[in-house]
Design a protein around this motif. Structure first.
Motif, PDB file in Angstrom:
ATOM      1  N   ALA A 140       0.825  -1.203   0.000  1.00  0.00           N
ATOM      2  CA  ALA A 140       0.000   0.000   0.000  1.00  0.00           C
ATOM      3  C   ALA A 140       0.865   1.260   0.000  1.00  0.00           C
ATOM      4  CB  ALA A 140      -0.927  -0.009   1.215  1.00  0.00           C
ATOM      5  N   ARG A 141       1.996   1.214   0.664  1.00  0.00           N
ATOM      6  CA  ARG A 141       2.896   2.374   0.665  1.00  0.00           C
ATOM      7  C   ARG A 141       3.549   2.555  -0.696  1.00  0.00           C
ATOM      8  NH1 ARG A 141       6.873   3.316   5.628  1.00  0.00           N
ATOM      9  NH2 ARG A 141       7.185   5.174   4.324  1.00  0.00           N
ATOM     10  N   ILE A 142       3.934   1.452  -1.336  1.00  0.00           N
ATOM     11  CA  ILE A 142       4.522   1.555  -2.674  1.00  0.00           C
ATOM     12  C   ILE A 142       3.520   2.166  -3.642  1.00  0.00           C
ATOM     13  CG2 ILE A 142       5.300   0.184  -4.664  1.00  0.00           C
ATOM     14  CD1 ILE A 142       6.666  -1.681  -2.680  1.00  0.00           C
ATOM     15  N   ALA A 143       2.247   1.827  -3.464  1.00  0.00           N
ATOM     16  CA  ALA A 143       1.212   2.351  -4.353  1.00  0.00           C
ATOM     17  C   ALA A 143       1.186   3.876  -4.367  1.00  0.00           C
ATOM     18  CB  ALA A 143      -0.151   1.804  -3.951  1.00  0.00           C
ATOM     19  N   THR A 144       1.590   4.497  -3.284  1.00  0.00           N
ATOM     20  CA  THR A 144       1.591   5.960  -3.234  1.00  0.00           C
ATOM     21  C   THR A 144       2.694   6.563  -4.087  1.00  0.00           C
ATOM     22  OG1 THR A 144       3.045   6.092  -1.283  1.00  0.00           O
ATOM     23  CG2 THR A 144       0.677   5.852  -0.880  1.00  0.00           C
ATOM     24  N   HIS A 145       3.620   5.734  -4.543  1.00  0.00           N
ATOM     25  CA  HIS A 145       4.717   6.212  -5.385  1.00  0.00           C
ATOM     26  C   HIS A 145       4.475   5.954  -6.874  1.00  0.00           C
ATOM     27  CE1 HIS A 145       7.472   6.968  -1.946  1.00  0.00           C
ATOM     28  NE2 HIS A 145       6.846   5.939  -1.402  1.00  0.00           N
TER      29      HIS A 145
END
Length: 450
Positions: A258-263
């Protein structure tokens, strides 16, 4: 590079060779043109009786890989007298051609495909014969066992349920984070997930979200580091679905995903492959997580665009997240198999041994810009970082997607995993809701399978 299961995975390995790094024994890759004019090596193993063999191939005759294999077949005929008849059938032939033929008397002696598909389609139908004896056959420069590192011949991924070798590899594929060295001076590979997030920056990751397993790579890479090789496939095959919830590593992997998705770059889920990959090549994104065919595809794109733009390819692997204990690297192998009903198995196995001779196998990196399992072959420069990672003894090999995409002949990934993963990346599911959905959907899926 759209595909059905892993079969079309190899489709993109179709480009001219790139400059290669010198090997320690000073063997140099020939140019693509010189490869086809080099004298044929002697055959270390010659069939005693067979004078012909039939080979069904996943390649087309005009692809670089197909040209290399045709050259090797011609050399084999010249050195052994065995006629090799090849049918160039393309990526989908295992299920369209070979699987239906297993119940007939018309099967090839030799065939090839990636391990995931061979296991799912042919091994499961008991259509292969054991290949352990091939390991002791002579190539033109040693036995097959001598020239194939243990990581590519002594692994569960290439053995059937009885522990017998069902295939012998000749191409190795991996995946990695790719970047342009010219644009990231002083680059240092991230050692922690926090360092990775800092490196990625703001909306800098390219992803063609319409390709299910491209989008799935983030979660499966991270989950495999928590649960180890085979862990995802095991959870996918749990009829209760509860392994997704009882193993805490899946939730942790979902949180990182989910954090990678923000990139991810804007529009990652609205384009059509290869639009977003091409945006990376054009410099609109700094990083791309992709298979070893990434440099080939993007180099071809830039060449067609003109203007002389180029990329100095570098790559790195996911760091080990806090609390994870498995330093894994995903690898997929394109391999030869011999059918259970082969009429000329001796010749088929002898050809496999012959093709692994260094001077012949060199065509894969020299002509097709592909990695091979032989560690003594020079590596195309754009794949040097990835090759070093694949050969790192500290890393555990696991199949692409941990073999999850081969579960239920690919139906599990298409019906259960890919939709849930896409919703996680889009922010429609929280990490906890994602795990809950996998648990519920997995149980429901297996109830429908009977």
């Amino acid at each position: 590079m759209k595909r059905t299961c892993m079969a079309v995975l190899a489709l993109a390995l179709t480009a001219c060779g790139a400059p290669a790094a010198p090997a320690e024994d000073e063997f140099s890759l020939p140019t693509a043109a010189a490869y086809f004019t080099t004298a044929c090596p002697e055959a270390g193993t010659k069939p005693a009786a067979d004078k012909e063999l039939t080979y069904w191939s996943m390649w087309t005759k005009d692809e670089p890989q197909g040209k290399v294999l045709r050259h090797a077949a011609d050399c084999f005929t010249k050195k052994t007298g065995v006629k090799v008849t090849i049918q160039w059938l393309g990526r989908a032939y295992l299920r369209q051609n070979l699987l239906p033929a297993l119940n007939t008397g018309t099967v090839p002696d030799l065939f090839d495909q990636d391990l995931t598909n061979i296991r799912a389609a042919i091994v499961s139908a008991r259509g292969t014969r054991p290949m352990d004896d091939v390991l002791d056959m002579k190539t033109g420069d040693g036995t097959v066992r001598d020239v194939l590192p243990a990581a590519y011949r002594d692994t569960p991924a290439i053995k059937d349920d009885a522990g017998k070798l069902f295939a012998v590899p000749y191409i190795v594929m991996g995946n990695a984070w790719w970047y342009d060295k010219k644009k990231v001076p002083g680059f240092k590979a991230p050692r922690t997930m926090d360092e990775l997030y800092a490196l990625l920056g703001d909306r800098s990751v390219a992803l063609d979200g319409d390709i299910g397993y491209y989008a799935a790579w983030y979660f499966d890479q991270l989950a495999a580091r928590y649960v180890g090789p085979g862990g995802l496939a095991k959870a996918a095959q749990d009829p209760t679905g509860q392994l997704w919830k009882s193993e805490p590593g899946f939730l942790k992997a979902a949180e990182h995903t989910a954090r990678i998705a923000t990139h991810l770059v804007d529009g990652w889920d609205a384009g059509k492959f290869p639009q977003i990959q091409q945006r990376w090549a054009d410099g609109d994104a700094a990083y791309l997580f992709m298979g070893s065919w990434g440099p080939t595809e993007t180099r071809e794109y830039l060449a067609k665009q003109g203007g002389g733009q180029s990329i100095d390819y570098g790559s790195f692997q996911f760091p080990l997240p806090d609390g994870a204990a498995h330093d894994v690297i995903e690898v997929q192998q394109i391999a030869f198999g011999v059918t259970a009903k082969a009429k000329h198995p001796e010749a088929a196995k002898a050809f496999i041994a012959y093709f692994l001779t260094r001077d012949l196998l060199a065509g894969m990196p020299a002509v097709a810009d592909s990695l091979t399992p032989r560690s003594d072959l020079p590596v195309p420069s754009d794949l040097a970082d990835l090759k070093a990672a694949l050969e790192d003894p500290a890393k555990k090999h696991t199949l692409f997607m941990d073999g999850l995409d081969g579960v239920a002949d690919g139906k599990f990934a298409e019906q259960v995993f890919f939709p849930a993963d896409n919703d996680l990346l889009r922010g429609r599911l929280t990490p906890a809701a994602f795990v809950d959905r996998l648990a519920t959907a997995t149980a429901a899926f297996w109830k429908t399978q009977g």
